[in-house]
Scaffold this active site. Sequence first.
Site, PDB file in Angstrom:
ATOM      1  N   TYR A  46       0.744  -1.187  -0.039  1.00 33.16           N
ATOM      2  CA  TYR A  46      -0.060  -0.051  -0.046  1.00 33.16           C
ATOM      3  C   TYR A  46       0.835   1.260  -0.034  1.00 33.16           C
ATOM      4  O   TYR A  46       1.455   1.493   1.231  1.00 33.16           O
ATOM      5  CB  TYR A  46      -1.108   0.107   1.398  1.00 33.16           C
ATOM      6  CG  TYR A  46      -2.050  -1.331   1.316  1.00 33.16           C
ATOM      7  CD1 TYR A  46      -2.323  -1.873   0.129  1.00 33.16           C
ATOM      8  CD2 TYR A  46      -2.413  -1.404   2.418  1.00 33.16           C
ATOM      9  CE1 TYR A  46      -3.228  -2.852   0.157  1.00 33.16           C
ATOM     10  CE2 TYR A  46      -3.586  -2.661   2.590  1.00 33.16           C
ATOM     11  CZ  TYR A  46      -3.856  -3.155   1.313  1.00 33.16           C
ATOM     12  OH  TYR A  46      -4.862  -4.211   1.273  1.00 33.16           O
ATOM     13  N   PRO A 193     -16.694  -3.935   3.392  1.00 38.98           N
ATOM     14  CA  PRO A 193     -17.947  -4.040   3.532  1.00 38.98           C
ATOM     15  C   PRO A 193     -18.982  -3.171   3.042  1.00 38.98           C
ATOM     16  O   PRO A 193     -20.133  -3.291   2.977  1.00 38.98           O
ATOM     17  CB  PRO A 193     -18.110  -4.305   5.096  1.00 38.98           C
ATOM     18  CG  PRO A 193     -16.755  -3.228   5.435  1.00 38.98           C
ATOM     19  CD  PRO A 193     -15.724  -3.618   4.427  1.00 38.98           C
ATOM     20  N   ARG A 196     -16.257  -0.748  -1.432  1.00 41.78           N
ATOM     21  CA  ARG A 196     -15.218   0.474  -1.966  1.00 41.78           C
ATOM     22  C   ARG A 196     -15.952   1.759  -2.201  1.00 41.78           C
ATOM     23  O   ARG A 196     -15.658   2.286  -2.967  1.00 41.78           O
ATOM     24  CB  ARG A 196     -14.354  -0.130  -2.964  1.00 41.78           C
ATOM     25  CG  ARG A 196     -13.554  -1.364  -2.694  1.00 41.78           C
ATOM     26  CD  ARG A 196     -12.764  -1.588  -3.925  1.00 41.78           C
ATOM     27  NE  ARG A 196     -11.665  -0.847  -3.800  1.00 41.78           N
ATOM     28  CZ  ARG A 196     -10.641  -0.606  -4.689  1.00 41.78           C
ATOM     29  NH1 ARG A 196     -10.779  -1.170  -5.799  1.00 41.78           N
ATOM     30  NH2 ARG A 196      -9.693   0.274  -4.456  1.00 41.78           N
TER      31      ARG A 196
END
Length: 322
Positions: A46, A193, A196
Amino acid sequence: MSSIGLGCSSMSHGYGPRQRDEETSKKVLLRAVELGIDLFDTADVYGPWSNEELIGETLRDHRNEVLIATKCGLVPGPDGKFSRNGRPEYLRAACEGSLRRLRTDVIDLYQLHRVDPEVPIEETWGALAELVTEGKVRALGISHATVEELALVHKVFPIAAVQYELSVWAKHNRDDILPWCRENGVGFLAFAPIGRGYLTGRLTNSALDRYDSRSGDPRFSAIAMAANRDIVAGLKAVAARHGATPAQVAIAWTLAQGDDVVPIPGTKTRRWLEENVAAAQLRLTERDMREIEELPASVGHMSWDRARIGARLPERVGKEQG
């Protein structure tokens, strides 16, 4: 751990450089600690690497209060694409790098981001297990593996938690992964959840620029997003009965899948963080759950779906959505 964790990738990765604001992200991380969140999920790719550095710097004074989960096994290339590396020597070096960037002497949950098909998975997992016995890692997790791969590595060294997508518009992991976890006492971290951002009802296809990773996924094409509006409409109907938001209903639905399921929604802003955390207090009724189960299946797939269920993806989706 807390019933809801915080996915940190969007602070440094995935949505393009214009979306990044390190100072705001630091405030969000600290506010999360204040709200009782104690699980923070990141990965070395990331950024790459900058997300771990952000977490390490911001949470160093709260290290004894939080659990840090990071991942290894994906390698960023100069073209922005990722390759897989499950070789033991690479994973050991990756762990040392993560420890340094996270400013810690132990990683609470070290997760294999992707299985490397070029390396026997038992070798990969055995190398990660050595990091546990050496005290550099407390527990192991894995993402995007098949049930067969889960069974193999679990025999080598226990899996503490898996991480897969699980949401109102991505229910497929309830068919095989979640039952396997329950049979073997393994926790389930549910990423995305709120789809996105799509399940908030605020996201449009025109808002995605070329730097946004969602723009390359078929489920975020203009056709798919239009086709999936009925899902958001259903969430809004449930939310209206509770004075809640569609995002909160989506998180509450994921929480309702079981105490062993921990959603880790990501956000870069304090407002949405607080909204997400409040979803833990929302109790959906039998009527709510029934209506959500009856919503149409989502159109389109995500890039990570190809790694595990590519052979089962509907052919029409592949043709219509690229």
